[in-house]
Design an enzyme around this catalytic site. Structure first.
Site, mmCIF file in Angstrom:
data_model
loop_
_atom_site.group_PDB
_atom_site.id
_atom_site.type_symbol
_atom_site.label_atom_id
_atom_site.label_comp_id
_atom_site.label_asym_id
_atom_site.label_seq_id
_atom_site.Cartn_x
_atom_site.Cartn_y
_atom_site.Cartn_z
ATOM 1 C CG PHE A 22 -101.410 -81.570 86.830
ATOM 2 C CD1 PHE A 22 -101.399 -82.089 85.698
ATOM 3 C CD2 PHE A 22 -102.446 -80.592 87.106
ATOM 4 C CE1 PHE A 22 -101.984 -81.671 84.484
ATOM 5 C CE2 PHE A 22 -103.077 -79.785 85.733
ATOM 6 C CZ PHE A 22 -103.025 -80.404 84.784
ATOM 7 C CG ASP A 70 -88.741 -80.233 103.322
ATOM 8 O OD1 ASP A 70 -89.149 -79.059 102.846
ATOM 9 O OD2 ASP A 70 -89.373 -80.763 104.367
ATOM 10 C CG PHE A 86 -76.085 -82.740 90.794
ATOM 11 C CD1 PHE A 86 -76.422 -84.125 90.649
ATOM 12 C CD2 PHE A 86 -76.628 -82.035 91.402
ATOM 13 C CE1 PHE A 86 -77.760 -84.400 90.709
ATOM 14 C CE2 PHE A 86 -78.041 -82.310 91.724
ATOM 15 C CZ PHE A 86 -78.674 -83.394 91.050
ATOM 16 C CB THR A 129 -102.833 -70.354 91.814
ATOM 17 O OG1 THR A 129 -104.274 -70.292 91.388
ATOM 18 C CG2 THR A 129 -102.436 -69.859 93.096
ATOM 19 C CG ASP A 130 -107.090 -68.553 88.654
ATOM 20 O OD1 ASP A 130 -106.758 -69.223 89.581
ATOM 21 O OD2 ASP A 130 -107.921 -68.903 87.678
ATOM 22 C CD GLU A 131 -107.451 -71.752 94.035
ATOM 23 O OE1 GLU A 131 -107.724 -71.563 95.065
ATOM 24 O OE2 GLU A 131 -107.099 -72.783 93.324
ATOM 25 C CE1 TYR A 153 -102.266 -74.437 96.890
ATOM 26 C CE2 TYR A 153 -104.021 -73.267 95.592
ATOM 27 C CZ TYR A 153 -102.741 -73.659 95.601
ATOM 28 O OH TYR A 153 -102.099 -73.829 94.324
ATOM 29 C CB SER A 156 -100.236 -70.788 101.716
ATOM 30 O OG SER A 156 -100.407 -71.251 100.509
ATOM 31 C CE LYS A 157 -99.475 -71.191 94.213
ATOM 32 N NZ LYS A 157 -98.134 -72.081 93.834
ATOM 33 C CG ASN A 183 -102.879 -75.547 84.405
ATOM 34 O OD1 ASN A 183 -101.662 -76.036 83.997
ATOM 35 N ND2 ASN A 183 -103.127 -74.573 84.658
ATOM 36 C CE1 TYR A 210 -117.831 -81.007 96.062
ATOM 37 C CE2 TYR A 210 -116.175 -79.258 94.994
ATOM 38 C CZ TYR A 210 -116.240 -80.308 95.743
ATOM 39 O OH TYR A 210 -115.371 -81.315 96.166
ATOM 40 C CG ASP A 275 -121.243 -74.595 96.896
ATOM 41 O OD1 ASP A 275 -120.231 -75.243 96.617
ATOM 42 O OD2 ASP A 275 -121.569 -73.379 96.650
ATOM 43 N N PRO A 277 -117.247 -75.446 101.163
ATOM 44 C CG PRO A 277 -116.402 -76.069 103.412
ATOM 45 C CD PRO A 277 -116.619 -76.452 102.081
HETATM 46 P P1 TYD Z 1 -111.068 -78.161 91.262
HETATM 47 O O1 TYD Z 1 -110.655 -78.822 90.083
HETATM 48 O O2 TYD Z 1 -111.066 -78.703 92.806
HETATM 49 O O3 TYD Z 1 -110.120 -76.670 91.213
HETATM 50 P P2 TYD Z 1 -110.357 -75.392 91.861
HETATM 51 O O4 TYD Z 1 -111.018 -75.448 93.139
HETATM 52 O O5 TYD Z 1 -108.885 -75.098 92.083
HETATM 53 O O6 TYD Z 1 -111.023 -74.370 90.999
HETATM 54 O O7 TYD Z 1 -112.582 -77.650 90.964
HETATM 55 C C1 TYD Z 1 -113.047 -76.858 89.706
HETATM 56 C C2 TYD Z 1 -114.295 -76.377 89.924
HETATM 57 O O8 TYD Z 1 -115.069 -77.538 89.863
HETATM 58 C C3 TYD Z 1 -114.684 -75.793 91.155
HETATM 59 O O9 TYD Z 1 -115.815 -74.740 90.919
HETATM 60 C C4 TYD Z 1 -115.230 -76.534 92.303
HETATM 61 C C5 TYD Z 1 -116.007 -77.629 91.189
HETATM 62 N N1 TYD Z 1 -115.886 -78.814 91.925
HETATM 63 C C6 TYD Z 1 -117.283 -79.749 91.953
HETATM 64 O O10 TYD Z 1 -118.313 -79.266 91.571
HETATM 65 N N2 TYD Z 1 -117.209 -81.203 92.120
HETATM 66 C C7 TYD Z 1 -116.307 -81.817 92.650
HETATM 67 O O11 TYD Z 1 -116.038 -83.011 92.936
HETATM 68 C C8 TYD Z 1 -114.767 -81.002 92.269
HETATM 69 C C9 TYD Z 1 -113.473 -81.644 92.732
HETATM 70 C C10 TYD Z 1 -114.914 -79.783 91.999
#
Ligand code: TYD
Length: 339
Positions: A22, A70, A86, A129-131, A153, A156-157, A183, A210, A275, A277
């Protein structure tokens, strides 16, 4: 780094890893449009989220070169760096920047960091990433905030960020690290929240939220992220970290209602599910460093970004339908058995 006068007019070459996903594909398109004398080598393994259809429109561009492979393949990466690979194409990638942009960088970042002086890139841009900061109830993370990742994940970042920083400190590898918020935009794999919600709404399927939908994410349009990466490449200081965000925090529920409103679809499509995990509560970034020091600022409002993104999915049904029902069906079934 080669500073001889014969090389300084050579075209700038970027080696982008994981460029078929993406953000990578948006970045490649952005750079090719923005810099008419830059060329790009895209090294991608084409695992589940890497999709060459994302780059269909640039595949014949003479300044774009795709290599399936890879980043852990040392020989291949060395050959790409040295220009050997090249030689037959009269492409001379010896003024190279390296942009790793891949899902799982822990061991691989180490593989990418050159171990010989003569193969050092001008810039090694680590797209993070901000994560890596983890979750916070209040305030915003700055670049010096402690790393506290909560998912494997994100861990690892964070590990990759630390490795990059160590290579800068130990070997002066000119590393720049960027950390961006969530994004949205074209070509995002429909497992992610916004494309999942848009495409489910188009298919008249329910949209899973969730928990209670009060988790907060800070959203940025992918083109604004790509522009920020370009700023970091051109103006960033080696060894520095730059947060990238557009200061657009939304709860998931707020977001989905706005999205359904733009699409003229009913709120009844929303279904609350168990929700996830380890679901981080809130991500929020302070991006004032890149704004004040490099002069970058976002250009898309959240409304514009969301509308443009929705329209793209409406216009590119064949792209996402193939992913949702075709070769990735098995993957989807495994990831989302409830749907
Ligand atoms: P996501 O796009 O998976 O990105 P990230 O987890 O990296 O932030 O999720 C964005 C938010 O949306 C996150 O709080 C989880 C929520 N979410 C749902 O509530 N339902 C869904 O089906 C998905 C994919 C995400």
């Amino acid at each position: 780094m080669n500073n001889s006068p014969t090389t300084h007019h050579l075209p700038h070459t970027l080696l982008v890893t994981g460029g078929a996903g993406f953000i990578g594909s948006n970045f490649i398109r952005y750079i090719l449009n923005e810099h008419s004398d830059w060329q790009i080598i895209n090294l991608d393994k084409l695992t589940y989220a890497g999709n060459l259809e994302n780059l269909e429109d640039v595949k014949d561009n003479p300044r774009y070169h795709f290599v399936k492979g890879d980043i852990a393949d040392r020989k291949l990466v060395d050959a790409l760096f040295s220009g050997e690979y090249f030689a037959a194409n009269s492409l001379t990638p010896n003024t190279q920047d390296l942009i790793p942009n891949t899902q799982d960088l822990t061991p691989n970042t180490q593989d990418l960091t050159p171990n010989t002086q003569d193969l050092t890139p001008n810039t090694f841009l680590q797209v993070s990433t901000d994560e890596v900061y983890g979750s916070t109830e209040k305030g915003k993370f700055i670049e010096q905030s402690p790393l506290s990742p909560n998912s494997p994940y994100a861990a690892s970042k964070a590990a990759a960020d630390l490795l990059c920083h160590a290579y800068w400190k130990t070997y002066q590898l000119p590393v720049i690290i960027t950390r961006c918020s969530n994004n949205l935009g074209p070509f995002q794999f429909p497992e992610k929240f916004i494309p999942l919600a848009v495409t489910n709404a188009l298919e008249n399927k329910s949209i899973p939220i969730y928990g209670d939908g009060s988790n907060v994410r800070d959203w940025i349009y992918v083109a604004d992220h790509c522009r920020a990466l370009d700023f970091a490449l051109q103006k960033g200081e080696p060894g520095e970290i730059y947060n990238i965000a557009a200061n657009q925090e939304k709860t998931n529920l707020e977001l989905v209602y706005k999205l359904l409103n733009i699409m003229h679809e009913p709120q009844s499509l929303v279904t609350f599910v168990t929700d996830r995990p380890g679901h981080d509560r809130r991500y929020a970034l302070d991006a004032s460093k890149i704004t004040t020091q490099l002069g970058w600022k976002p250009t898309y409002s959240f409304e514009e970004a969301l509308t443009t993104t929705i329209n793209w999915y409406v216009d590119h049904e064949h792209w996402w339908r193939k992913i949702k029902s075709g070769e990735y069906a098995e993957y989807y079934q495994r990831m989302y058995p409830q749907r």
